[in-house]
Design a protein around this motif. Structure first.
Motif, PDB file in Angstrom:
ATOM      1  N   GLU A   1      -8.145  48.739 -16.367  1.00 46.70           N
ATOM      2  CA  GLU A   1      -8.020  48.262 -17.741  1.00 46.70           C
ATOM      3  C   GLU A   1      -9.376  48.310 -18.439  1.00 46.70           C
ATOM      4  OE1 GLU A   1      -6.328  44.375 -20.085  1.00 46.70           O
ATOM      5  OE2 GLU A   1      -6.230  44.391 -17.893  1.00 46.70           O
ATOM      6  N   GLN A   2      -9.350  48.705 -19.702  1.00 46.56           N
ATOM      7  CA  GLN A   2     -10.607  48.841 -20.457  1.00 46.56           C
ATOM      8  C   GLN A   2     -10.768  47.683 -21.435  1.00 46.56           C
ATOM      9  OE1 GLN A   2     -12.937  51.705 -20.407  1.00 46.56           O
ATOM     10  NE2 GLN A   2     -11.918  51.652 -18.415  1.00 46.56           N
ATOM     11  N   ALA A   3     -11.999  47.311 -21.689  1.00 46.56           N
ATOM     12  CA  ALA A   3     -12.260  46.311 -22.719  1.00 46.56           C
ATOM     13  C   ALA A   3     -11.967  46.944 -24.080  1.00 46.56           C
ATOM     14  CB  ALA A   3     -13.716  45.870 -22.650  1.00 46.56           C
ATOM     15  N   PRO A   4     -11.333  46.206 -25.006  1.00 47.07           N
ATOM     16  CA  PRO A   4     -11.058  46.774 -26.332  1.00 47.07           C
ATOM     17  C   PRO A   4     -12.348  47.255 -26.998  1.00 47.07           C
ATOM     18  CG  PRO A   4      -9.958  44.658 -26.056  1.00 47.07           C
ATOM     19  CD  PRO A   4     -10.846  44.849 -24.861  1.00 47.07           C
ATOM     20  N   ASP A   5     -12.275  48.434 -27.628  1.00 42.13           N
ATOM     21  CA  ASP A   5     -13.472  49.040 -28.217  1.00 42.13           C
ATOM     22  C   ASP A   5     -13.664  48.535 -29.651  1.00 42.13           C
ATOM     23  OD1 ASP A   5     -15.612  50.606 -28.815  1.00 42.13           O
ATOM     24  OD2 ASP A   5     -14.511  52.506 -28.849  1.00 42.13           O
TER      25      ASP A   5
ATOM     26  N   GLU B   1     -14.821  42.208 -29.981  1.00 41.80           N
ATOM     27  CA  GLU B   1     -14.778  42.038 -28.532  1.00 41.80           C
ATOM     28  C   GLU B   1     -16.198  42.037 -27.951  1.00 41.80           C
ATOM     29  OE1 GLU B   1     -11.952  41.612 -26.848  1.00 41.80           O
ATOM     30  OE2 GLU B   1     -12.614  41.822 -24.755  1.00 41.80           O
TER      31      GLU B   1
END
Lengths: 248, 416
Positions: free
Chosen positions: A40-44, A48
């Motif tokens: 899962e990626q951190a929201p860009d 954030e």
């Protein structure tokens, strides 16, 4: 910080993590194996990225219940950039802020400033001044008229007739709590908060007594929000004397 | 420093007649200067020799040590207050032997124990670069050391114990790349200054090189680079190591604490080839070691209470970024499960991350890093101990429980 440190790492072999993802894959069944293998990626988003600011200043800089941490939202971007740079360089002293910003480039600090400057949450409810009627009168006098005999300009002469500040670098003074305002005026007086020379605010604060600070802080915190909260455009009015942060 | 200034002054006078020193004034070769600028980055000279908002390389930065405060020196080519009258021979001798041109001894805060490995050629390039920068007239500030440390002759004893002079000798059994990495890590990179334990005498033993230690005054733990239980990189891929060193983030974890400065001021400017060489060398240092039994400082009943509370706090405060299973959202939100840095016997770093939060350095590879919020203002000592105990023991992690006392002690750590 002038030394070497370390890392946050995982020794967990990748195949083990894939194993954990197995059930997810079987649910997805088709197609998206490449996606499922990507953790899962951190929201860009900038919001954030700046969650580190949220516990003290609120997610969009609206402020928190802690009276000593200021609201950031809607302040002029130039003002916020100046403060971030001053914290990073240690010129404005507050160790938790100095630490957080120490290794961030100025371009990023400007991005942070623009983000908070663009947020427009409503101001918190004003707080009735917890002080005597004489003090309220003193506060109102200093805010609106200043004190010519003591060389004190009115707050409004720089921060604007509605106290909403002026682009690019003069902050509005509303929506801040009395304890924050008096702590900052104290910091200017004692030199732990400074700005680019000529440091107009330090000159003004140097003329203030303890009572002046208390009175101004209490009255500012009690002022209701004007209809229009935005800082006025650059050059809307002349400043009573030169200010390094706001070249005219 | 006043003494150094006087000594430098007298030595400068003795040089007046000599022509050697002035040979440096001819226009420096541009390529050499450029190479020197790069090597000065590799040596991270700027971090110590420039004050915040001060003139570049004009020194004056306070360096707190357990023995008092040192102030870094002006290394601009100013004739009176800088190194304007030095020759390249004298500069090399300083780097190589830890002595000023007059024979006086440098304090080992200047990492000459590492810089002694730098070649003459590289030393000359750095010197050429330092000759090319604007001269700044700024007298060196006297050191503020407590008795007996203000006696420079004590350095002689220190040198006898801990200093071994000599340029880097390539290991013929290793590749050119490995040797280049070793040269940079052991020499200009001066990694051993932090990643080797410092003893009470301020010395670090060569036999314990890169085995890790607490950085005095800063209260961060510089993990071992040789043990895979700590920051040993034996299990990391080369790509993960180079990402970490050059951009400050990687799928394994992000740079924080004092290492953030190293990446910010130095490593992000290294070429891909040099970063890769360093990675190759660092990876070879990592030695596999079976996870040892956790050394608990709290009783088991206290520990189980901590864990219950810790999980509650983790799920409320941490899980949204680091994941309920501690997998993180790499590279921006480091995984915590299986994370060496969290399980090390020293719990200093995870406690400090929870208290102070932090941003990885902003680099060209990661110009807008994601920050971790500080929790010092919202969690009690018990809560900090609980959540750190939880992340050190959940998901198969094998760290030991930490006490509220340990958490409390680190609240006073300096943040600047």
């Amino acid at each position: 910080m002038r030394a070497k440190g370390d890392s946050v790492q995982t020794a967990e072999p990748r195949h083990k993590r894939w194993h954990l993802l197995g059930p997810a894959l079987s649910v997805l069944l088709i197609g998206s194996a490449a996606i499922a293998q990507t953790p899962e990626q951190a929201p860009d988003t900038i919001q954030e990225r700046l969650l580190a600011c949220a516990p003290c200043h609120g997610v969009i800089g609206e402020g928190t219940s802690n009276a000593y941490f200021p609201r950031l939202a809607g302040k002029p971007a130039g003002y916020l950039t100046n403060q971030l740079v001053a914290f990073r360089n240690g010129r404005r002293r507050y160790p938790p802020m100095n630490y957080l910003l120490e290794y961030l480039p100025e371009e990023y600090l400007a991005v942070m400033a623009n983000y908070f400057a663009a947020q427009k949450p409503p101001l918190p409810a004003p707080v009735a001044p917890d002080t005597s009627p004489q003090m309220v009168k003193l506060g109102e006098q200093l805010i609106e008229k200043g004190d010519f005999n003591r060389g004190l300009p009115a707050c409004m002469s720089c921060h604007g007739p509605n106290l909403t500040g002026m682009e690019p670098a003069i902050p509005g003074l509303l929506g801040l709590r009395a304890s924050y305002i008096s702590a900052q005026l104290g910091a200017w007086r004692y030199g732990t908060r400074t700005a680019k020379a000529p440091d107009c605010m330090q000159i003004v604060a140097g003329h203030l007594t303890e009572d002046d600070v208390k009175a101004v802080a209490a009255v500012l915190a009690s002022r209701p929000a004007p209809a229009k909260l935005d800082p006025v455009p650059k050059g809307s009015y002349g400043l009573p004397f030169p200010c390094g942060s706001q070249p005219q | 420093m006043r003494r150094i200034a006087i000594l430098l002054g007298s030595c400068a006078m003795s040089l007046l007649a000599a022509t050697g020193a002035y040979a440096q004034n001819k226009p420096a070769d541009e390529a050499l200067v450029e190479k020197g600028a790069y090597l000065a980055r590799a040596g991270d000279c700027i971090a110590c020799h420039t004050r915040p908002e001060g003139e570049l390389f004009a020194g004056g930065r306070p360096m707190p040590t357990p023995f008092g405060t040192l102030y870094t020196s002006n290394i601009t080519p100013d004739n009176e207050t800088g190194i304007g009258k030095w020759s390249s021979d004298q500069f090399y001798a300083m780097m190589h032997t830890g002595r000023f041109p007059d024979g006086g001894l440098l304090y080992p805060a200047m990492p000459f124990g590492s810089y002694t490995k730098v070649t003459r050629q590289d030393s000359d390039a750095i010197f050429a670069f330092l000759r090319s920068i604007p001269a700044v007239k700024q007298p060196n500030r006297p050191h503020d050391l407590r008795f007996p440390y203000n006696n420079r002759s004590l350095i002689l004893g220190w040198r006898t114990l801990y200093f071994s002079e000599g340029e880097y000798k390539p290991d013929p059994k290793q590749s050119d790349e490995w040797n280049r990495g070793a040269y940079l890590v052991e020499g200009l990179g001066h990694c051993a200054m932090c990643h080797t334990a410092i003893n009470a005498l301020g010395g670090s033993s060569e036999s314990e090189a890169f085995q890790g230690g607490l950085i005095p005054m800063q209260n961060w733990y510089a993990p071992s680079l040789t043990s895979n239980k700590e920051a040993g990189l034996g299990e990391w891929s080369l790509q993960e190591i180079t990402d970490y060193l050059k951009t400050g983030i990687s799928p394994r974890g992000a740079v924080y604490g004092p290492m953030a400065e190293v990446v910010y001021n130095s490593l992000q400017y290294m070429t891909d080839a040099d970063i890769r060489a360093m990675a190759v060398y660092l990876k070879s240092l990592g030695q596999g070691s079976p996870p040892g039994a956790a050394r608990a400082t709290v009783t088991s009943s206290e520990s189980s209470l901590l864990l219950t509370l810790g999980k509650t706090i983790y799920d409320r405060e941490c899980a949204s970024c680091h994941g309920a299973q501690g997998l993180g959202k790499p590279p921006h939100y480091p995984p915590l499960a299986g994370n060496q840095s969290i399980q090390m016997s020293s719990a200093v770093n995870p406690i400090r991350m929870v208290l102070n939060g932090g941003f990885p350095p902003g680099t060209s590879g990661n110009p807008q890093p994601y920050g971790m919020p500080p929790f010092a203002q919202s969690l009690s000592d018990d809560e900090v101990a609980a959540v750190v105990t939880y992340i050190r023991t959940a998901w198969g992690n094998r760290g030991a429980a930490v006490s509220a006392r340990e958490a409390n002690a680190l609240r006073a750590s300096p943040l600047d």
